[in-house]
Design a protein around this motif. Structure first.
Motif, PDB file in Angstrom:
ATOM      1  N   LYS A  66       0.322   4.959   0.480  1.00  0.00           N
ATOM      2  CA  LYS A  66      -0.738   5.825   0.981  1.00  0.00           C
ATOM      3  C   LYS A  66      -0.314   7.287   0.892  1.00  0.00           C
ATOM      4  O   LYS A  66       0.834   7.618   1.148  1.00  0.00           O
ATOM      5  N   ASP A  67      -1.255   8.148   0.517  1.00  0.00           N
ATOM      6  CA  ASP A  67      -1.053   9.600   0.459  1.00  0.00           C
ATOM      7  C   ASP A  67       0.115   9.988  -0.447  1.00  0.00           C
ATOM      8  O   ASP A  67       0.994  10.760  -0.069  1.00  0.00           O
ATOM      9  N   ARG A  78      -3.039   5.039  -2.851  1.00  0.00           N
ATOM     10  CA  ARG A  78      -4.130   5.929  -2.458  1.00  0.00           C
ATOM     11  C   ARG A  78      -3.662   7.381  -2.504  1.00  0.00           C
ATOM     12  O   ARG A  78      -2.608   7.716  -1.973  1.00  0.00           O
ATOM     13  N   ILE A  79      -4.493   8.224  -3.124  1.00  0.00           N
ATOM     14  CA  ILE A  79      -4.188   9.648  -3.188  1.00  0.00           C
ATOM     15  C   ILE A  79      -4.427  10.274  -1.816  1.00  0.00           C
ATOM     16  O   ILE A  79      -5.059   9.672  -0.948  1.00  0.00           O
ATOM     17  N   LYS A  80      -3.922  11.498  -1.631  1.00  0.00           N
ATOM     18  CA  LYS A  80      -4.209  12.228  -0.402  1.00  0.00           C
ATOM     19  C   LYS A  80      -5.692  12.579  -0.385  1.00  0.00           C
ATOM     20  O   LYS A  80      -6.258  12.936  -1.418  1.00  0.00           O
ATOM     21  N   ARG A  81      -6.294  12.482   0.774  1.00  0.00           N
ATOM     22  CA  ARG A  81      -7.719  12.830   0.897  1.00  0.00           C
ATOM     23  C   ARG A  81      -8.035  13.293   2.303  1.00  0.00           C
ATOM     24  O   ARG A  81      -7.242  13.148   3.205  1.00  0.00           O
ATOM     25  N   LEU A  83       0.839  -1.196   0.000  1.00  0.00           N
ATOM     26  CA  LEU A  83       0.000   0.000   0.000  1.00  0.00           C
ATOM     27  C   LEU A  83       0.875   1.247   0.000  1.00  0.00           C
ATOM     28  O   LEU A  83       1.702   1.424   0.896  1.00  0.00           O
ATOM     29  N   LYS A 131      -1.858  -1.548  -3.943  1.00  0.00           N
ATOM     30  CA  LYS A 131      -2.771  -0.410  -3.892  1.00  0.00           C
ATOM     31  C   LYS A 131      -1.996   0.884  -3.719  1.00  0.00           C
ATOM     32  O   LYS A 131      -0.959   0.912  -3.056  1.00  0.00           O
ATOM     33  N   GLU A 145      -4.603   9.460  -9.136  1.00  0.00           N
ATOM     34  CA  GLU A 145      -5.739   8.544  -9.087  1.00  0.00           C
ATOM     35  C   GLU A 145      -5.396   7.357  -8.198  1.00  0.00           C
ATOM     36  O   GLU A 145      -4.236   6.948  -8.130  1.00  0.00           O
ATOM     37  N   ASP A 146      -6.418   6.792  -7.561  1.00  0.00           N
ATOM     38  CA  ASP A 146      -6.233   5.570  -6.784  1.00  0.00           C
ATOM     39  C   ASP A 146      -5.924   4.409  -7.722  1.00  0.00           C
ATOM     40  O   ASP A 146      -6.431   4.365  -8.846  1.00  0.00           O
ATOM     41  N   GLY A 172      -7.167  12.481   7.566  1.00  0.00           N
ATOM     42  CA  GLY A 172      -6.592  12.396   6.242  1.00  0.00           C
ATOM     43  C   GLY A 172      -5.355  13.252   6.096  1.00  0.00           C
ATOM     44  O   GLY A 172      -4.943  13.976   7.007  1.00  0.00           O
ATOM     45  N   ASP A 195      -5.837   0.110  -7.739  1.00  0.00           N
ATOM     46  CA  ASP A 195      -6.122  -1.185  -7.129  1.00  0.00           C
ATOM     47  C   ASP A 195      -5.805  -2.262  -8.152  1.00  0.00           C
ATOM     48  O   ASP A 195      -6.513  -2.393  -9.150  1.00  0.00           O
TER      49      ASP A 195
END
Length: 174
Positions: free
Chosen positions: A45-46, A132-135, A43, A130, A110-111, A167, A113
């Protein structure tokens, strides 16, 4: 022709039989995933577009005997974003590990998966990959339902609520 098609099908079956085989040790057949990944998923992340990220993945042979694997190609739409590097371990005895390096170079915000596909001697397996973008992840504390007690008409009650942003993106509360 029919003969050529039959020969091609026969050759493909022979190749499949040579790639994946049963593992039987002391009369007991191994079933299930032959390699245990740590972590269970890769993963990122961010992430920020333009910055390069690197993660390590350790695969442990949990089958009954020697086993090996190879990494298959990622899906076409994602293979330009990831570089997967490892030293081919050859035949790994039970309990042995192999370290895999996954480098992520995001070019789109973009995310993602997808799966990292592997082919082991005992069959194919995959590890989730995976990004994951910052959110903003806003939650309410306390997590229990907001309850102000019994309020009759024209009466007022006040309570305290806490909003928390877990987030990576900043948010303003008014």
């Amino acid at each position: 022709t029919k003969l050529e098609a039959a020969m091609l099908a026969e050759a493909r079956q022979r190749q499949r039989d040579n790639i994946v085989k049963k593992q039987v040790v002391w009369g007991k057949e191994f079933k299930g995933a032959a390699f245990l990944p740590k972590p269970k998923e890769v993963l990122f992340k961010d992430f920020v577009v333009g910055k390069v990220y690197k993660k390590k993945l350790v695969l442990t042979n949990v089958s009954y005997s020697f086993n090996t694997f190879k990494i298959l190609d990622l899906e076409d739409e994602y293979k330009d974003f990831f570089i997967i590097e490892y030293t081919f371990p050859g035949a790994m005895s039970a309990g042995m590990t192999c370290t895999i390096s996954v480098t992520f170079d995001p070019r789109l915000n973009e995310d993602i998966d997808t799966l990292i596909p592997f082919l082991g001697e005992t069959g194919p397996f995959a590890i989730p990959l995976k990004a994951r973008i910052k959110r903003r992840v806003i939650s309410l504390l306390p997590e229990k339902a907001v309850y102000f007690g019994v309020v009759t008409l024209a009466e007022s009650r006040t309570g305290t609520l806490t909003l928390v942003n877990d987030g990576a993106l900043r948010t303003d509360f008014d």
